[in-house]
Design an enzyme around this catalytic site. Structure first.
Site, PDB file in Angstrom:
ATOM      1  N   LYS A  56       0.858  -1.190   0.000  1.00  8.28           N
ATOM      2  CA  LYS A  56       0.000   0.000   0.000  1.00  8.28           C
ATOM      3  C   LYS A  56       0.888   1.231   0.000  1.00  8.28           C
ATOM      4  O   LYS A  56       1.814   1.338   0.809  1.00  8.28           O
ATOM      5  CB  LYS A  56      -0.859  -0.031   1.262  1.00  8.28           C
ATOM      6  CG  LYS A  56      -1.642   1.242   1.528  1.00  8.28           C
ATOM      7  CD  LYS A  56      -2.576   1.056   2.713  1.00  8.28           C
ATOM      8  CE  LYS A  56      -3.206   2.368   3.126  1.00  8.28           C
ATOM      9  NZ  LYS A  56      -4.281   2.206   4.099  1.00  8.28           N
TER      10      LYS A  56
HETATM   11  C1  R5P Z   1      -2.000   3.727   7.822  1.00  9.98           C
HETATM   12  O1  R5P Z   1      -1.240   4.320   8.514  1.00  9.98           O
HETATM   13  C2  R5P Z   1      -3.188   3.068   8.354  1.00  9.98           C
HETATM   14  O2  R5P Z   1      -3.404   1.838   7.763  1.00  9.98           O
HETATM   15  C3  R5P Z   1      -4.330   3.996   8.283  1.00  9.98           C
HETATM   16  O3  R5P Z   1      -5.088   3.874   9.412  1.00  9.98           O
HETATM   17  C4  R5P Z   1      -5.209   3.894   7.080  1.00  9.98           C
HETATM   18  O4  R5P Z   1      -4.858   2.923   6.207  1.00  9.98           O
HETATM   19  C5  R5P Z   1      -5.186   5.203   6.384  1.00  9.98           C
HETATM   20  O5  R5P Z   1      -6.211   5.304   5.460  1.00  9.98           O
HETATM   21  P1  R5P Z   1      -6.525   6.724   4.861  1.00  9.98           P
HETATM   22  O6  R5P Z   1      -5.227   7.465   4.741  1.00  9.98           O
HETATM   23  O7  R5P Z   1      -7.149   6.497   3.533  1.00  9.98           O
HETATM   24  O8  R5P Z   1      -7.458   7.409   5.808  1.00  9.98           O
END
Ligand code: R5P
Length: 295
Positions: A203
């Site tokens: 990711k």
């Molecule tokens: C990454 O640090 C974590 O997985 C987060 O909690 C999450 O994936 C972030 O998702 P977004 O940036 O789309 O809110």
């Protein structure tokens, strides 16, 4: 009684038809074992080759994030539109009904909070619990360039080793420190390190310049992280660009659950990811669905 006649008379061997050997649809995943592939095929839609992951794991280091205060009320209505839920075991056990039949990606690294150095994580979930929870992948944060870079990489390689024993893929989540350059060079470095050391998919954040080189240089699928909340039209454009430039889907949180209409937003994201819908048309869809909710 055994069917001896059936055995003797069986004629349907189709000796002239070679048995089909299907290649696996996902980038760089053809040599994995059956269980791994089966789990990945529950995360990534075999038709589009892509996924819409809904990330709601933020609480593991920052507590009740805006939009996630009541996961039962605000998030469960979105789950029919997500291919995968990315979350912690605490939320999974306490709030998600076991009848939920889509795939789960479990956050397995942790141990830090926003009050301290975030990169100082450890593995915080035993593999046995991942098996008990029937998860399709385990997510580990990797802090390339961070203070605890090595430790976080080793967290990931340990999960790759343990997960491989049981057929559970590992998702490496590239975390970017506040002061780090968010450019193609950095993300090529971070994603490639994760893939080289065994991550089954990675990711990473979208960048306006050179994202296609990040995807091309990573031998396993990349899913785009959503990041901070943006206007819906911009978030849809970002998701569109990411999949058109080689990402195998998105793993979005705040840009979905902090949208004015999260249910409309996740459906618009799906259109972009699975149907190659343009961001403009997806934004129209978002507005139509949002207005229907009000009406
Ligand atoms: C990454 O640090 C974590 O997985 C987060 O909690 C999450 O994936 C972030 O998702 P977004 O940036 O789309 O809110």
């Amino acid at each position: 009684m055994a069917d001896m006649d059936g055995l003797k008379e069986a004629k349907q061997f189709y000796t002239d038809v070679p048995q089909k050997t299907e290649g696996f649809f996902l980038k760089g995943s053809n040599s994995l074992d059956w269980g791994m592939k089966n789990r990945l095929a529950r995360i990534f839609n075999p038709k589009s080759g892509r996924t819409v992951m809904l990330a709601i794991d933020h609480g593991y280091f920052q507590g009740p994030t805006t939009g996630l205060e009541r996961i039962d009320l605000n998030i469960l209505p979105l789950t029919p539109y997500a291919d995968t839920l990315m979350l912690t075991r605490g939320i999974l056990r306490s709030i998600v009904p076991p009848s939920f039949s889509r795939s789960i990606v479990l956050r397995v690294s942790g141990g830090t909070s926003i009050l301290k150095e975030l990169s100082n994580e450890e593995i915080a979930v035993d593999i046995e619990d991942s098996l008990r929870l029937n998860v399709c992948a385990m997510a580990v944060q990797v802090f390339i360039g961070g203070e605890f870079e090595k430790e976080s990489i080793i967290n990931m390689t340990k999960m790759v080793d343990i997960g491989t024993r049981y057929g559970i893929p590992t998702l490496a989540v590239t975390a970017v420190g506040r002061d780090m350059a968010r450019d193609a060079r950095y993300f090529r470095l971070a994603t490639r390190i994760c893939a080289e050391l065994g991550a089954h998919y990675v990711k990473t954040y979208y960048i306006d310049e050179g994202f296609e080189t990040v995807c091309a240089a990573c031998p396993v699928p990349i899913v785009m992280a959503g990041g901070k909340k943006q206007p819906a039209a911009d978030a849809l454009k970002m998701a569109y660009n990411a999949v058109q430039q080689g990402a195998s889907g998105v793993d979005m949180g705040r840009n979905i659950f902090q949208a004015a209409s999260p249910v409309a937003m996740i459906q618009a994201v799906r259109a972009v990811v699975h149907d190659n819908e343009t961001p403009e048309k997806a934004f129209d869809l978002y507005n139509t669905l949002k207005n229907q909710e009000v009406g």
